[in-house]
Design a protein around this motif. Structure first.
Motif, PDB file in Angstrom:
ATOM      1  N   PHE A  12      12.799  -1.780   7.826  1.00  0.00           N
ATOM      2  CA  PHE A  12      12.136  -2.414   6.686  1.00  0.00           C
ATOM      3  C   PHE A  12      10.636  -2.152   6.778  1.00  0.00           C
ATOM      4  O   PHE A  12      10.034  -2.326   7.839  1.00  0.00           O
ATOM      5  CB  PHE A  12      12.396  -3.922   6.697  1.00  0.00           C
ATOM      6  N   LEU A  13      10.053  -1.736   5.674  1.00  0.00           N
ATOM      7  CA  LEU A  13       8.612  -1.469   5.591  1.00  0.00           C
ATOM      8  C   LEU A  13       7.920  -2.554   4.760  1.00  0.00           C
ATOM      9  O   LEU A  13       7.953  -2.506   3.534  1.00  0.00           O
ATOM     10  CB  LEU A  13       8.368  -0.110   4.928  1.00  0.00           C
ATOM     11  N   PRO A  14       7.280  -3.533   5.397  1.00  0.00           N
ATOM     12  CA  PRO A  14       6.527  -4.520   4.619  1.00  0.00           C
ATOM     13  C   PRO A  14       5.314  -3.920   3.905  1.00  0.00           C
ATOM     14  O   PRO A  14       4.884  -4.432   2.876  1.00  0.00           O
ATOM     15  CB  PRO A  14       6.090  -5.550   5.661  1.00  0.00           C
ATOM     16  N   LEU A  15       4.757  -2.838   4.448  1.00  0.00           N
ATOM     17  CA  LEU A  15       3.598  -2.134   3.877  1.00  0.00           C
ATOM     18  C   LEU A  15       2.384  -3.028   3.663  1.00  0.00           C
ATOM     19  O   LEU A  15       1.635  -2.863   2.700  1.00  0.00           O
ATOM     20  CB  LEU A  15       3.968  -1.417   2.571  1.00  0.00           C
ATOM     21  N   LEU A  16       2.182  -3.961   4.577  1.00  0.00           N
ATOM     22  CA  LEU A  16       0.962  -4.763   4.533  1.00  0.00           C
ATOM     23  C   LEU A  16      -0.174  -3.929   5.106  1.00  0.00           C
ATOM     24  O   LEU A  16      -0.016  -3.263   6.115  1.00  0.00           O
ATOM     25  CB  LEU A  16       1.158  -6.052   5.335  1.00  0.00           C
ATOM     26  N   ASP A  17      -1.300  -3.963   4.435  1.00  0.00           N
ATOM     27  CA  ASP A  17      -2.434  -3.097   4.766  1.00  0.00           C
ATOM     28  C   ASP A  17      -3.535  -3.897   5.451  1.00  0.00           C
ATOM     29  O   ASP A  17      -4.150  -4.772   4.845  1.00  0.00           O
ATOM     30  CB  ASP A  17      -2.953  -2.456   3.478  1.00  0.00           C
ATOM     31  N   ALA A  18      -3.787  -3.601   6.708  1.00  0.00           N
ATOM     32  CA  ALA A  18      -4.806  -4.305   7.484  1.00  0.00           C
ATOM     33  C   ALA A  18      -6.210  -4.115   6.917  1.00  0.00           C
ATOM     34  O   ALA A  18      -7.099  -4.927   7.175  1.00  0.00           O
ATOM     35  CB  ALA A  18      -4.770  -3.832   8.932  1.00  0.00           C
ATOM     36  N   ASN A  19      -6.419  -3.067   6.132  1.00  0.00           N
ATOM     37  CA  ASN A  19      -7.740  -2.785   5.567  1.00  0.00           C
ATOM     38  C   ASN A  19      -7.935  -3.372   4.179  1.00  0.00           C
ATOM     39  O   ASN A  19      -8.996  -3.191   3.587  1.00  0.00           O
ATOM     40  CB  ASN A  19      -7.980  -1.275   5.537  1.00  0.00           C
ATOM     41  N   ASN A  20      -6.936  -4.052   3.663  1.00  0.00           N
ATOM     42  CA  ASN A  20      -7.029  -4.643   2.337  1.00  0.00           C
ATOM     43  C   ASN A  20      -7.203  -6.152   2.481  1.00  0.00           C
ATOM     44  O   ASN A  20      -6.271  -6.853   2.891  1.00  0.00           O
ATOM     45  CB  ASN A  20      -5.753  -4.329   1.540  1.00  0.00           C
ATOM     46  N   ASN A  68       0.848  -1.181   0.000  1.00  0.00           N
ATOM     47  CA  ASN A  68       0.000   0.000   0.000  1.00  0.00           C
ATOM     48  C   ASN A  68       0.890   1.240   0.000  1.00  0.00           C
ATOM     49  O   ASN A  68       1.246   1.760   1.045  1.00  0.00           O
ATOM     50  CB  ASN A  68      -0.953   0.009   1.195  1.00  0.00           C
ATOM     51  N   HIS A  69       1.245   1.681  -1.194  1.00  0.00           N
ATOM     52  CA  HIS A  69       2.112   2.843  -1.313  1.00  0.00           C
ATOM     53  C   HIS A  69       1.366   4.154  -1.078  1.00  0.00           C
ATOM     54  O   HIS A  69       1.983   5.151  -0.756  1.00  0.00           O
ATOM     55  CB  HIS A  69       2.823   2.838  -2.670  1.00  0.00           C
ATOM     56  N   LYS A  70       0.028   4.165  -1.211  1.00  0.00           N
ATOM     57  CA  LYS A  70      -0.716   5.394  -0.909  1.00  0.00           C
ATOM     58  C   LYS A  70      -0.553   5.754   0.560  1.00  0.00           C
ATOM     59  O   LYS A  70      -0.313   6.906   0.903  1.00  0.00           O
ATOM     60  CB  LYS A  70      -2.196   5.262  -1.267  1.00  0.00           C
ATOM     61  N   ILE A  71      -0.668   4.751   1.428  1.00  0.00           N
ATOM     62  CA  ILE A  71      -0.449   4.998   2.860  1.00  0.00           C
ATOM     63  C   ILE A  71       0.969   5.516   3.073  1.00  0.00           C
ATOM     64  O   ILE A  71       1.195   6.446   3.845  1.00  0.00           O
ATOM     65  CB  ILE A  71      -0.707   3.717   3.689  1.00  0.00           C
ATOM     66  N   LEU A  72       1.924   4.924   2.363  1.00  0.00           N
ATOM     67  CA  LEU A  72       3.319   5.362   2.503  1.00  0.00           C
ATOM     68  C   LEU A  72       3.478   6.807   2.064  1.00  0.00           C
ATOM     69  O   LEU A  72       4.096   7.618   2.759  1.00  0.00           O
ATOM     70  CB  LEU A  72       4.252   4.454   1.697  1.00  0.00           C
ATOM     71  N   LEU A  73       2.912   7.168   0.925  1.00  0.00           N
ATOM     72  CA  LEU A  73       3.054   8.540   0.422  1.00  0.00           C
ATOM     73  C   LEU A  73       2.381   9.548   1.349  1.00  0.00           C
ATOM     74  O   LEU A  73       2.938  10.623   1.612  1.00  0.00           O
ATOM     75  CB  LEU A  73       2.508   8.644  -0.999  1.00  0.00           C
ATOM     76  N   ASN A 121      11.326  -6.501  19.195  1.00  0.00           N
ATOM     77  CA  ASN A 121      12.139  -6.733  18.001  1.00  0.00           C
ATOM     78  C   ASN A 121      11.596  -6.041  16.749  1.00  0.00           C
ATOM     79  O   ASN A 121      12.101  -6.261  15.651  1.00  0.00           O
ATOM     80  CB  ASN A 121      12.310  -8.234  17.748  1.00  0.00           C
ATOM     81  N   ALA A 122      10.582  -5.218  16.931  1.00  0.00           N
ATOM     82  CA  ALA A 122       9.946  -4.541  15.794  1.00  0.00           C
ATOM     83  C   ALA A 122       9.236  -3.283  16.277  1.00  0.00           C
ATOM     84  O   ALA A 122       8.959  -3.138  17.467  1.00  0.00           O
ATOM     85  CB  ALA A 122       8.926  -5.475  15.132  1.00  0.00           C
ATOM     86  N   ILE A 123       8.955  -2.423  15.337  1.00  0.00           N
ATOM     87  CA  ILE A 123       8.090  -1.277  15.629  1.00  0.00           C
ATOM     88  C   ILE A 123       6.721  -1.636  15.069  1.00  0.00           C
ATOM     89  O   ILE A 123       6.562  -1.834  13.866  1.00  0.00           O
ATOM     90  CB  ILE A 123       8.641   0.018  15.029  1.00  0.00           C
ATOM     91  N   ILE A 124       5.785  -1.789  15.976  1.00  0.00           N
ATOM     92  CA  ILE A 124       4.448  -2.233  15.617  1.00  0.00           C
ATOM     93  C   ILE A 124       3.504  -1.042  15.717  1.00  0.00           C
ATOM     94  O   ILE A 124       3.519  -0.311  16.701  1.00  0.00           O
ATOM     95  CB  ILE A 124       4.004  -3.381  16.543  1.00  0.00           C
ATOM     96  N   TYR A 125       2.712  -0.857  14.679  1.00  0.00           N
ATOM     97  CA  TYR A 125       1.852   0.321  14.623  1.00  0.00           C
ATOM     98  C   TYR A 125       0.424  -0.040  14.252  1.00  0.00           C
ATOM     99  O   TYR A 125       0.157  -1.110  13.700  1.00  0.00           O
ATOM    100  CB  TYR A 125       2.409   1.325  13.601  1.00  0.00           C
ATOM    101  N   ASP A 126      -0.458   0.896  14.543  1.00  0.00           N
ATOM    102  CA  ASP A 126      -1.817   0.874  14.028  1.00  0.00           C
ATOM    103  C   ASP A 126      -1.928   1.899  12.907  1.00  0.00           C
ATOM    104  O   ASP A 126      -2.750   1.775  12.026  1.00  0.00           O
ATOM    105  CB  ASP A 126      -2.821   1.174  15.146  1.00  0.00           C
ATOM    106  N   ASP A 127      -1.069   2.922  12.956  1.00  0.00           N
ATOM    107  CA  ASP A 127      -1.018   3.983  11.959  1.00  0.00           C
ATOM    108  C   ASP A 127       0.436   4.110  11.493  1.00  0.00           C
ATOM    109  O   ASP A 127       1.330   4.308  12.323  1.00  0.00           O
ATOM    110  CB  ASP A 127      -1.490   5.294  12.598  1.00  0.00           C
TER     111      ASP A 127
END
Length: 178
Positions: free
Chosen positions: A79-87, A19-24, A128-134
């Protein structure tokens, strides 16, 4: 951890995979806060439709051979896996498929900045990771992580990788009756 904080994501700009839109949108928010960072994007895509003010934070590398890709992954902090929880398409990465990002994260000991929905499946936790909701919160946390905390993440990620290796080796021995 050196300046600027460097993130890497691997995979073409394709909504079924990343999800590159979220990234941008996140890059825009972090840029507006005056933070120093860059994002290396390995895979197909274009900066054509990306606002000029945030292009300075993005290095689009295109398709790379493995050796070059590994060099860029090695040079990054996070590292940004960019997996989208809403997709719903991304649910397959915690049900029937495994993201290749996990192998790169563990292989290169790159701290993942990953959504809370996907983290447990891959053995990632707050140590061991940075875990986010946003994503913007996660990337902000990564950018502002001090050296001591950064080293702790790496140490813990290394320990988790070694535990997975031992478990995998044990499982192989059991399967092969060795």
């Amino acid at each position: 951890k050196t300046e600027p904080t460097t993130f890497v994501c691997v995979g073409g700009i394709n909504p079924e995979r990343k999800n590159h839109k979220i990234l941008l949108d996140t890059i825009q928010q972090l840029h507006d806060q005056g933070l120093k960072f860059r994002v290396l994007v390995i895979g197909s895509g274009s900066l054509k439709n990306i606002p000029p003010e945030i292009q300075e934070h993005i290095k689009l590398l295109g398709h790379l051979n493995y050796s070059d890709m590994y060099n860029y992954v090695e040079s990054a902090h996070f590292f940004l896996p960019l997996l989208d929880a809403n997709n719903p398409e991304h649910d397959k990465y915690i049900t029937i498929k495994v993201t290749g990002s996990a192998q790169l994260i563990y292989g290169f000991r790159k701290i993942p900045v990953i959504h809370q929905k996907f983290a447990p499946f891959y053995g990632f936790n707050n140590n061991n990771a940075i875990i986010y909701d946003d994503l913007s919160t996660g990337m902000y946390q990564a950018i502002t992580t001090n050296d001591k905390k950064y080293k702790n993440y790496i140490t813990n990620l290394d320990n988790t990788a070694k535990e997975i290796e031992l478990k995998s080796t044990k499982n192989l021995h059991e399967i092969l009756n060795i």
